[in-house]
Design an enzyme around this catalytic site. Structure first.
Site, PDB file in Angstrom:
ATOM      1  N   LYS A  20      16.764 -26.230  11.644  1.00  0.00           N
ATOM      2  CA  LYS A  20      15.781 -27.031  12.377  1.00  0.00           C
ATOM      3  C   LYS A  20      15.474 -26.276  13.665  1.00  0.00           C
ATOM      4  O   LYS A  20      15.632 -26.783  14.787  1.00  0.00           O
ATOM      5  CB  LYS A  20      16.353 -28.445  12.630  1.00  0.00           C
ATOM      6  CG  LYS A  20      15.379 -29.433  13.233  1.00  0.00           C
ATOM      7  CD  LYS A  20      14.295 -29.914  12.293  1.00  0.00           C
ATOM      8  CE  LYS A  20      13.295 -30.793  13.016  1.00  0.00           C
ATOM      9  NZ  LYS A  20      12.110 -31.134  12.193  1.00  0.00           N
ATOM     10  N   TYR A  51      30.145 -31.561  12.889  1.00  0.00           N
ATOM     11  CA  TYR A  51      31.380 -32.062  12.299  1.00  0.00           C
ATOM     12  C   TYR A  51      32.583 -31.745  13.187  1.00  0.00           C
ATOM     13  O   TYR A  51      33.540 -32.510  13.241  1.00  0.00           O
ATOM     14  CB  TYR A  51      31.612 -31.411  10.924  1.00  0.00           C
ATOM     15  CG  TYR A  51      30.976 -32.149   9.772  1.00  0.00           C
ATOM     16  CD1 TYR A  51      29.594 -32.194   9.638  1.00  0.00           C
ATOM     17  CD2 TYR A  51      31.758 -32.788   8.821  1.00  0.00           C
ATOM     18  CE1 TYR A  51      29.007 -32.857   8.569  1.00  0.00           C
ATOM     19  CE2 TYR A  51      31.183 -33.449   7.747  1.00  0.00           C
ATOM     20  CZ  TYR A  51      29.817 -33.488   7.619  1.00  0.00           C
ATOM     21  OH  TYR A  51      29.249 -34.137   6.569  1.00  0.00           O
ATOM     22  N   ASP A  53      23.718 -33.826  -1.597  1.00  0.00           N
ATOM     23  CA  ASP A  53      23.691 -35.146  -2.253  1.00  0.00           C
ATOM     24  C   ASP A  53      22.315 -35.348  -2.887  1.00  0.00           C
ATOM     25  O   ASP A  53      22.198 -35.824  -4.013  1.00  0.00           O
ATOM     26  CB  ASP A  53      23.940 -36.279  -1.237  1.00  0.00           C
ATOM     27  CG  ASP A  53      25.385 -36.760  -1.229  1.00  0.00           C
ATOM     28  OD1 ASP A  53      26.279 -35.922  -1.482  1.00  0.00           O
ATOM     29  OD2 ASP A  53      25.620 -37.951  -0.978  1.00  0.00           O
TER      30      ASP A  53
HETATM   31  C1  IPM Z   1      31.356 -34.147   1.301  1.00  0.00           C
HETATM   32  C2  IPM Z   1      31.694 -35.486   1.889  1.00  0.00           C
HETATM   33  C3  IPM Z   1      32.488 -35.273   3.170  1.00  0.00           C
HETATM   34  C4  IPM Z   1      31.610 -34.515   4.144  1.00  0.00           C
HETATM   35  C5  IPM Z   1      33.040 -36.568   3.818  1.00  0.00           C
HETATM   36  C6  IPM Z   1      33.859 -37.368   2.849  1.00  0.00           C
HETATM   37  C7  IPM Z   1      33.800 -36.280   5.077  1.00  0.00           C
HETATM   38  O1  IPM Z   1      30.540 -36.239   2.089  1.00  0.00           O
HETATM   39  O2  IPM Z   1      32.285 -33.369   1.005  1.00  0.00           O
HETATM   40  O3  IPM Z   1      30.178 -33.862   1.120  1.00  0.00           O
HETATM   41  O4  IPM Z   1      30.786 -35.109   4.849  1.00  0.00           O
HETATM   42  O5  IPM Z   1      31.746 -33.299   4.217  1.00  0.00           O
HETATM   43 MG    MG Z   2      28.801 -35.355   1.328  1.00  0.00          MG
END
Ligand code: IPM
Ligand code: MG
Length: 359
Positions: free
Chosen positions: A191, A144, A251
Site C-alpha cells: 500500500k 503483527y 483467506d
Molecule cells: C493464519 C491465522 C493466524 C494469523 C492467526 C490465528 C493468528 O489467521 O495463520 O492465517 O493471523 O496469522
Molecule cells: Mg489467517
C-alpha cells in the site's frame, strides 16, 4: 535406504485435533510404504495449552519443536477469546511466538484447484480454471510484531506497522527463486500510495528485482490485488506480500481452491519447517467429525516435499487426494449440487479414503 526424521505434531485447538490425526496417519503410511523412519512426538499449544498450563506456548513444546526436523500443526483459537478482547492471555499468542522463536519468516501458501472441485467455489468455473498461485506471506514482521500500545485512559490504541530492509530482502529473494521455477512472474503487493512501511517494501523489492531480470515484476496495491484476485486469478503466478495483507489475501484466495478446508501452508526460515492448514479451529463444528482433513493431509505433503525433499512421496499424497475427489468423496464444505455420484463423508471416513488411495 529411507530417511530418518523426527516430526512434532501439535494438534492445537478445535478441529485441529480431528484433522491433524489424518495428516499424521498419512505420514505414517508414507514412511511404511517408502521405508522411511519417522518418529513422532506430540506437543500442546493454544487454548488447550492455556487450560493445561496457563501458557499458550509452554517451554516444553518449544523445546520439542527445536529438537524436531519438522512440525505438523493443526489450528488455534477459541470463541471464548474472540468475544472477549480484554483477555490478556490468548491462544494465538502461542502461534505467533513459535513463528518468531523458530524464525519462520516465509509463509508459503499454494493455491491450486483440484479439477473435481471446480464447482465447489462461489466463483465462476471459467474464471477459476487453470488458476495456480503461490503466495509468499512475510510471517514475522509487520503490525503483527510491531509495538502495541493502549493509552492510559484506554480510549486509544495503536499497533506499529514496521518493516526492516533485511526482512523484505529475504522474503523477496525466496519468492523470486520460486518464481524462477514457475511461470517467472512475481507480483509484490503493498500500500505504497499511503504507508511508509510499504514504500520501503516497494523500494527493496525493486532492488532485489534487478537480481532476477528473467522474472517479470509487477507491483500492486492491496486494494486492487484483492479485487484482481477474484476478477482474474489466472493473472497471478507468485505473489509476495507483508504479514497482514498476506493473511487477508490468502483467506480470500482460498475460495479459488474451493474451500478453506483444502489449503495447506508451509512456514519456513533457515531451519525447521512448520506445516499447517490455513483454516482456523472452527469451533462451531469441532468434535462433530465434520471437518475436512484434506488441508492437514496436504500440509503433510508440503512437509515431505519442503522439509525432507521427498518429492515423489509428496506427489503420491497429492495424487491420493486427487483420486479421492475423483471418486466423488466430499466433506460437507466441498459438496456441491453439480457433482454426480457424490458421497458426503465425515472427517474420519474421508481420511480413510485418502489412506486407501495411498496404498
Ligand atoms: C493464519 C491465522 C493466524 C494469523 C492467526 C490465528 C493468528 O489467521 O495463520 O492465517 O493471523 O496469522
Ligand atoms: Mg489467517
Amino acid at each position: 535406504m529411507g530417511v530418518e526424521k523426527k516430526i512434532l505434531v501439535i494438534p492445537g485447538d478445535g478441529i485441529g485435533q480431528e484433522v491433524t490425526s489424518w495428516g499424521k496417519r498419512v505420514l505414517e503410511t508414507i514412511a511404511e510404504n517408502f521405508k522411511h523412519k519417522f518418529t513422532f512426538d506430540e506437543g500442546i499449544m493454544g487454548h488447550v495449552a492455556i487450560e493445561a498450563t496457563g501458557n499458550p506456548l509452554p517451554d516444553e513444546t518449544l523445546e520439542k519443536a527445536r529438537k524436531s526436523d519438522a512440525i505438523l500443526f493443526g489450528a488455534i483459537g477459541h470463541a471464548k477469546y474472540d468475544n472477549d478482547p480484554t483477555l490478556k492471555v490468548r491462544p494465538e499468542q502461542g502461534l505467533l511466538k513459535i513463528r518468531k522463536e523458530l524464525g519462520l519468516y516465509a509463509n508459503l501458501r499454494p493455491i491450486k484447484l483440484f479439477d473435481d472441485l471446480l464447482h465447489a467455489s462461489s466463483i465462476k468455473p471459467e474464471i477459476l480454471q487453470g488458476a495456480d498461485i503461490l503466495f509468499f506471506r512475510e510471517l514475522t514482521g509487520d503490525v503483527y510484531f510491531g509495538e502495541k500500545k493502549r493509552s492510559e485512559d484506554r480510549s486509544s490504541a495503536s499497533d506499529l506497522m514496521i518493516y526492516h530492509k533485511y526482512e523484505v530482502e529475504r522474503i523477496a529473494r525466496r519468492a523470486y527463486e520460486a518464481a524462477r521455477t514457475r511461470r517467472k512472474k512475481l507480483c509484490s503487493v503493498d500500500k505504497a500510495n499511503v504507508l511508509e512501511a510499504s514504500r520501503l517494501w516497494r523500494e527493496v523489492v525493486q532492488e532485489i528485482a534487478k537480481e532476477y531480470p528473467d522474472v517479470e515484476t509487477e507491483h500492486m496495491f492491496i486494494d486492487n490485488a484483492a479485487m484482481q484476485l477474484i476478477k482474474d486469478p489466472k493473472r497471478f503466478d507468485v505473489v509476495v506480500t507483508g504479514n497482514l495483507f498476506g493473511d487477508i489475501l490468502t483467506d480470500e484466495a482460498s475460495q479459488i481452491a474451493g474451500s478453506m478446508g483444502m489449503l495447506a501452508s508451509a512456514s519456513v526460515g533457515d531451519t525447521i519447517g512448520f506445516y499447517e492448514p490455513i483454516h482456523g479451529s472452527a469451533h462451531d463444528i469441532a468434535g462433530k467429525g465434520l471437518a475436512n482433513p484434506l488441508a492437514s493431509i496436504l500440509s503433510a505433503a508440503l512437509l515431505l516435499d519442503i522439509s525432507f525433499g521427498l518429492k515423489d512421496e509428496a506427489q503420491r499424497v497429492i495424487r491420493a487426494v486427487d483420486a479421492t475427489l475423483r471418486q466423488g468423496y466430499r466433506t460437507m464444505d466441498i459438496a456441491t449440487k453439480q457433482t454426480p455420484n457424490q458421497f458426503v463423508l465425515g472427517t474420519d471416513a474421508m481420511g480413510a479414503k485418502v489412506l486407501d488411495n495411498l496404498n
